[in-house]
Design a protein around this motif. Structure first.
Motif, PDB file in Angstrom:
ATOM      1  N   LYS A 221       0.866  -1.172   0.000  1.00 18.02           N
ATOM      2  CA  LYS A 221       0.000   0.000   0.000  1.00 18.02           C
ATOM      3  C   LYS A 221       0.906   1.227   0.000  1.00 18.02           C
ATOM      4  O   LYS A 221       1.877   1.292   0.760  1.00 18.02           O
ATOM      5  CB  LYS A 221      -0.896  -0.008   1.236  1.00 18.02           C
ATOM      6  N   CYS A 222       0.597   2.202  -0.843  1.00 15.96           N
ATOM      7  CA  CYS A 222       1.428   3.396  -0.898  1.00 15.96           C
ATOM      8  C   CYS A 222       0.567   4.619  -1.170  1.00 15.96           C
ATOM      9  O   CYS A 222      -0.546   4.518  -1.717  1.00 15.96           O
ATOM     10  CB  CYS A 222       2.520   3.260  -1.954  1.00 15.96           C
ATOM     11  N   LEU A 223       1.081   5.761  -0.794  1.00 16.97           N
ATOM     12  CA  LEU A 223       0.429   7.037  -1.039  1.00 16.97           C
ATOM     13  C   LEU A 223       1.296   7.795  -2.028  1.00 16.97           C
ATOM     14  O   LEU A 223       2.473   8.071  -1.754  1.00 16.97           O
ATOM     15  CB  LEU A 223       0.297   7.819   0.274  1.00 16.97           C
ATOM     16  N   VAL A 224       0.743   8.088  -3.200  1.00 20.18           N
ATOM     17  CA  VAL A 224       1.529   8.691  -4.273  1.00 20.18           C
ATOM     18  C   VAL A 224       1.121  10.138  -4.504  1.00 20.18           C
ATOM     19  O   VAL A 224       0.009  10.558  -4.160  1.00 20.18           O
ATOM     20  CB  VAL A 224       1.392   7.898  -5.595  1.00 20.18           C
ATOM     21  N   CYS A 225       2.041  10.888  -5.100  1.00 22.50           N
ATOM     22  CA  CYS A 225       1.784  12.279  -5.464  1.00 22.50           C
ATOM     23  C   CYS A 225       1.129  12.329  -6.842  1.00 22.50           C
ATOM     24  O   CYS A 225       1.616  11.698  -7.787  1.00 22.50           O
ATOM     25  CB  CYS A 225       3.085  13.069  -5.512  1.00 22.50           C
TER      26      CYS A 225
ATOM     27  N   ALA B 191      -3.009  10.093  -3.585  1.00 20.96           N
ATOM     28  CA  ALA B 191      -3.931   8.980  -3.782  1.00 20.96           C
ATOM     29  C   ALA B 191      -3.280   7.706  -3.262  1.00 20.96           C
ATOM     30  O   ALA B 191      -2.078   7.504  -3.432  1.00 20.96           O
ATOM     31  CB  ALA B 191      -4.298   8.822  -5.253  1.00 20.96           C
ATOM     32  N   GLU B 192      -4.076   6.862  -2.633  1.00 23.25           N
ATOM     33  CA  GLU B 192      -3.562   5.602  -2.087  1.00 23.25           C
ATOM     34  C   GLU B 192      -3.780   4.483  -3.093  1.00 23.25           C
ATOM     35  O   GLU B 192      -4.896   4.265  -3.574  1.00 23.25           O
ATOM     36  CB  GLU B 192      -4.276   5.272  -0.778  1.00 23.25           C
ATOM     37  N   LEU B 193      -2.688   3.772  -3.380  1.00 22.39           N
ATOM     38  CA  LEU B 193      -2.725   2.656  -4.315  1.00 22.39           C
ATOM     39  C   LEU B 193      -2.344   1.369  -3.607  1.00 22.39           C
ATOM     40  O   LEU B 193      -1.625   1.388  -2.610  1.00 22.39           O
ATOM     41  CB  LEU B 193      -1.746   2.881  -5.478  1.00 22.39           C
ATOM     42  N   GLU B 194      -2.817   0.244  -4.156  1.00 22.29           N
ATOM     43  CA  GLU B 194      -2.332  -1.069  -3.739  1.00 22.29           C
ATOM     44  C   GLU B 194      -1.569  -1.675  -4.908  1.00 22.29           C
ATOM     45  O   GLU B 194      -2.036  -1.633  -6.045  1.00 22.29           O
ATOM     46  CB  GLU B 194      -3.472  -1.980  -3.283  1.00 22.29           C
ATOM     47  N   ILE B 195      -0.407  -2.229  -4.585  1.00 25.28           N
ATOM     48  CA  ILE B 195       0.513  -2.721  -5.609  1.00 25.28           C
ATOM     49  C   ILE B 195       0.803  -4.200  -5.380  1.00 25.28           C
ATOM     50  O   ILE B 195       1.142  -4.609  -4.269  1.00 25.28           O
ATOM     51  CB  ILE B 195       1.847  -1.947  -5.572  1.00 25.28           C
TER      52      ILE B 195
ATOM     53  N   TYR C 214       4.425   9.120 -10.627  1.00 27.74           N
ATOM     54  CA  TYR C 214       3.731   9.067  -9.342  1.00 27.74           C
ATOM     55  C   TYR C 214       4.714   8.775  -8.210  1.00 27.74           C
ATOM     56  O   TYR C 214       4.716   7.678  -7.643  1.00 27.74           O
ATOM     57  CB  TYR C 214       2.638   7.991  -9.356  1.00 27.74           C
ATOM     58  N   PRO C 215       5.565   9.726  -7.866  1.00 25.02           N
ATOM     59  CA  PRO C 215       6.495   9.469  -6.749  1.00 25.02           C
ATOM     60  C   PRO C 215       5.751   9.291  -5.441  1.00 25.02           C
ATOM     61  O   PRO C 215       4.665   9.859  -5.237  1.00 25.02           O
ATOM     62  CB  PRO C 215       7.368  10.726  -6.735  1.00 25.02           C
ATOM     63  N   LEU C 216       6.329   8.495  -4.543  1.00 26.58           N
ATOM     64  CA  LEU C 216       5.698   8.233  -3.253  1.00 26.58           C
ATOM     65  C   LEU C 216       5.883   9.420  -2.315  1.00 26.58           C
ATOM     66  O   LEU C 216       6.938  10.071  -2.308  1.00 26.58           O
ATOM     67  CB  LEU C 216       6.302   6.982  -2.610  1.00 26.58           C
ATOM     68  N   VAL C 217       4.869   9.687  -1.533  1.00 24.60           N
ATOM     69  CA  VAL C 217       4.946  10.749  -0.535  1.00 24.60           C
ATOM     70  C   VAL C 217       6.114  10.471   0.413  1.00 24.60           C
ATOM     71  O   VAL C 217       6.254   9.361   0.935  1.00 24.60           O
ATOM     72  CB  VAL C 217       3.621  10.840   0.262  1.00 24.60           C
ATOM     73  N   GLY C 218       6.954  11.470   0.619  1.00 28.46           N
ATOM     74  CA  GLY C 218       8.073  11.341   1.542  1.00 28.46           C
ATOM     75  C   GLY C 218       9.323  10.721   0.959  1.00 28.46           C
ATOM     76  O   GLY C 218      10.303  10.523   1.685  1.00 28.46           O
ATOM     77  N   ASP C 219       9.330  10.403  -0.332  1.00 28.51           N
ATOM     78  CA  ASP C 219      10.481   9.736  -0.952  1.00 28.51           C
ATOM     79  C   ASP C 219      11.417  10.780  -1.556  1.00 28.51           C
ATOM     80  O   ASP C 219      11.251  11.206  -2.705  1.00 28.51           O
ATOM     81  CB  ASP C 219      10.014   8.761  -2.023  1.00 28.51           C
ATOM     82  N   ALA C 220      12.425  11.180  -0.813  1.00 33.08           N
ATOM     83  CA  ALA C 220      13.355  12.222  -1.260  1.00 33.08           C
ATOM     84  C   ALA C 220      14.193  11.772  -2.442  1.00 33.08           C
ATOM     85  O   ALA C 220      14.587  12.585  -3.273  1.00 33.08           O
ATOM     86  CB  ALA C 220      14.262  12.632  -0.090  1.00 33.08           C
ATOM     87  N   GLN C 221      14.476  10.470  -2.544  1.00 34.21           N
ATOM     88  CA  GLN C 221      15.344   9.983  -3.621  1.00 34.21           C
ATOM     89  C   GLN C 221      14.655   9.955  -4.975  1.00 34.21           C
ATOM     90  O   GLN C 221      15.317   9.989  -6.014  1.00 34.21           O
ATOM     91  CB  GLN C 221      15.870   8.584  -3.272  1.00 34.21           C
ATOM     92  N   TYR C 222      13.322   9.878  -4.989  1.00 35.20           N
ATOM     93  CA  TYR C 222      12.596   9.751  -6.257  1.00 35.20           C
ATOM     94  C   TYR C 222      11.568  10.858  -6.477  1.00 35.20           C
ATOM     95  O   TYR C 222      10.619  10.680  -7.235  1.00 35.20           O
ATOM     96  CB  TYR C 222      11.934   8.369  -6.337  1.00 35.20           C
ATOM     97  N   GLY C 223      11.747  11.989  -5.808  1.00 33.94           N
ATOM     98  CA  GLY C 223      10.926  13.158  -6.106  1.00 33.94           C
ATOM     99  C   GLY C 223       9.659  13.304  -5.302  1.00 33.94           C
ATOM    100  O   GLY C 223       8.804  14.136  -5.645  1.00 33.94           O
ATOM    101  N   GLY C 224       9.502  12.540  -4.221  1.00 34.97           N
ATOM    102  CA  GLY C 224       8.282  12.601  -3.433  1.00 34.97           C
ATOM    103  C   GLY C 224       8.327  13.588  -2.287  1.00 34.97           C
ATOM    104  O   GLY C 224       7.389  13.641  -1.477  1.00 34.97           O
TER     105      GLY C 224
END
Length: 563
Positions: A346-350, A450-454, A473-483
């Motif tokens: 489960k993830c929260l994406v931008c 938005a919350e996704l299931e992967i 769709y970078p993940l919220v809080g992910d500094a390495q990938y633009g979130g």
């Protein structure tokens, strides 16, 4: 002082290194130092030559090695609470932040550099005398994972006490595994500069404490075969059984007699130190990822689980591997014997908007794109560039055969989680503050989340983070990938919390049979059965923030509607 032996101890060397770094303002951004013990013209060895510094990883003098020697408990050692404090020699040795390479190995040209294995020192080595030519790697500012101390690795959530949250979800000592809800910002295994603050060590110590308190033993089926295989000493066998732990690594360490290794541990010394339980982590989960995580308490299960994870990737590549995204029927119920483990995240994406488009239009278009992925059961395919560095590079095209194919599928969108975070309203600003820790940390293009299931089909490093970022769709809080909008580093600042959780895990349970290995020794091997076990987490750390998006008690979070 006889020839070759220096009148300097490990403790003295660490003190001198710390003193030098405190006085050297040019090296304030570094966290470790490589040093070699040298003789000066007067024959004294109180002075030493400073080698290279490294702020991120140990790649200059001492290569990382997975140590097998036992370490003392943390009892009686207080560590600094701030991340960039200077540590005493005893604190550094207790954390496992000091590595040793003997002069005999370091100066011998016949040794293959790639095979040189330095030894991690512990606090029993504090008074060890060093020889001329010996090398130390001192991580004088070790990485700390303070979040770990907020959780109880010896309790379930229902048993939580002392304001600490229990992490244990399920334990099966007969089978040899435990499932926990992994906390954020905690590594699953020891790091090059910290052997204490990690999931494996924390759970192992908690397990050992519970066994001592209850006086109960781990079932014989989990330990007897390992003890029989790893030691021929009958006195040791009995002692190990009485102590309730498997010491495969400890015994191997005791039998080592390589030049430059620390003195061997005697049985008497072993009895005086804290024994180690058999705890391994047969799977991997990123340091800042949360959720379901398997810990093994028996070697046979560890081998079984690692094997079915490897087979999962190879099976999915055979079934779905392609150069383009494809549409297939859902085969998540496959129990053919090849796909024996299923993992859902489960993830929260931008949700991001382009400058020339309105926020409402961009959100509508992006949600339709995600819904199409779900409805068509589209498998997203990217290729991972081979590199030891992070962040990883994921491309829709394969440059050559060394680029690993990565497959995942978006299985669901939680419409109740599609919320604006950058529309200027008070509640969206409050949500951004809760998710990112600061409104200023929200990525510039991010208009909503938005919350996704992967469904993770292959297991690659940073796969979900990298593939979704590559799709926009970078993940919220992910500094390495633009979130997250990267901010200047602060020594007392916790890491950004990544919105990624392993929320569902199921796998086939094994039965264990005795086989003969390549060394003509008996060992236990796990064979899959038709019986499966399943775990599910309904909420992630960000769920409460989404629920609180509406302030009034009687408000409900309605499904998202197209603007």
């Amino acid at each position: 002082m006889h020839d070759g032996i220096a009148d300097i101890t490990v403790q003295d060397a660490i003190l001198q290194a710390n003193s030098q770094q405190k006085n050297n303002e040019e090296n304030t951004n570094f966290s470790s130092i490589a040093m070699e013990i040298m003789r000066n013209e007067n024959g004294s060895t109180k002075e030493f030559l400073t080698g290279s510094h490294d702020s991120t990883s140990d790649v200059t003098l001492l290569n990382y090695n997975n140590p097998s020697s036992p370490y003392c408990q943390q009892v009686g050692i207080d560590f600094p609470s701030t991340l960039k404090s200077f540590y005493t020699p005893m604190q550094l040795l207790s954390l496992g932040s000091v590595w040793y390479l003997s002069a005999a190995v370091n100066n011998n040209d016949t040794y293959n550099t790639a095979s040189i294995k330095p030894v991690r020192l512990n606090r029993s080595d504090c008074g060890k005398l060093l020889q001329t030519g010996d090398c130390l790697r001192i991580h004088y500012i070790p990485r700390r994972f303070l979040t770990l101390h907020e959780y109880d690795f010896a309790a379930t959530a229902a048993q939580s006490c002392n304001k600490k949250t229990g992490v244990i979800l399920h334990e099966d000592f007969e089978m040899g595994f435990t499932v926990i809800n992994k906390p954020p910002n905690v590594p699953v295994h020891m790091t090059v500069d910290n052997v204490v603050e990690n999931v494996a060590t924390a759970y192992g110590r908690g397990l050992l404490g519970r066994m001592r308190q209850s006086g109960k033993n781990i079932p014989a089926t989990s330990t007897d075969m390992d003890i029989k295989r790893d030691t021929d000493n009958q006195e040791q066998k009995q002692y190990l059984r009485d102590s309730y732990f498997n010491v495969r690594q400890t015994n191997r360490s005791m039998r080592r007699n390589r030049e430059g290794s620390p003195p061997q541990l005697s049985l008497e010394l072993l009895k005086e130190t804290s024994p180690l339980v058999y705890v391994t982590t047969p799977q991997r989960l990123d340091q800042n990822t949360t959720g379901l995580f398997v810990i093994s308490t028996a070697k046979a299960f560890s081998g079984y689980f690692a094997k079915i994870l490897r087979k999962k990737t190879s099976y999915q590549l055979q079934l779905h591997g392609t150069n383009n995204a494809t549409t297939i029927q859902n085969k998540s119920n496959d129990t053919s014997g090849r796909n024996l483990v299923h993992k859902t995240y489960k993830c929260l994406v931008c949700i991001q908007a382009e400058k020339q488009q309105s926020s409402s239009f961009s959100l509508k278009q992006e949600i339709k794109k995600l819904e199409a992925f779900v409805q068509n059961k589209t498998i997203l395919t990217h290729y991972l560039e081979p590199s030891i560095r992070a962040p990883k590079f994921f491309s829709p095209y394969q440059k050559d055969s060394s680029w690993a194919e990565c497959l995942l599928r978006i299985t669901a969108i939680n419409n109740k989680s599609i919320l604006f975070v950058n529309d200027g309203t008070k509640k969206s600003s409050h949500l951004a503050l809760q998710l990112w820790g600061s409104v200023d940390a929200v990525p510039r293009k991010c208009i909503a989340v938005a919350e996704l299931e992967i469904e993770l089909l292959t297991g690659r490093t940073h796969q979900i983070r990298g593939q979704l970022a590559a799709e926009g769709y970078p993940l919220v809080g992910d500094a390495q990938y633009g979130g997250v909008l990267v901010r200047p580093f602060s020594s007392d600042q916790e890491q950004d919390q990544l919105a990624l959780q392993c929320c569902e895990l199921s796998f086939a349970l094994p039965k264990f049979v005795q086989v003969e290995n390549s060394k003509k020794r008996d060992e236990m091997m796990g064979v899959p059965t038709d019986q499966w076990i399943k775990f599910r987490l309904d909420e992630a750390w960000w769920t409460k923030h989404i629920k609180s998006y509406y302030k009034e008690e009687n408000d409900t979070i309605n499904d998202w509607q197209e603007p």
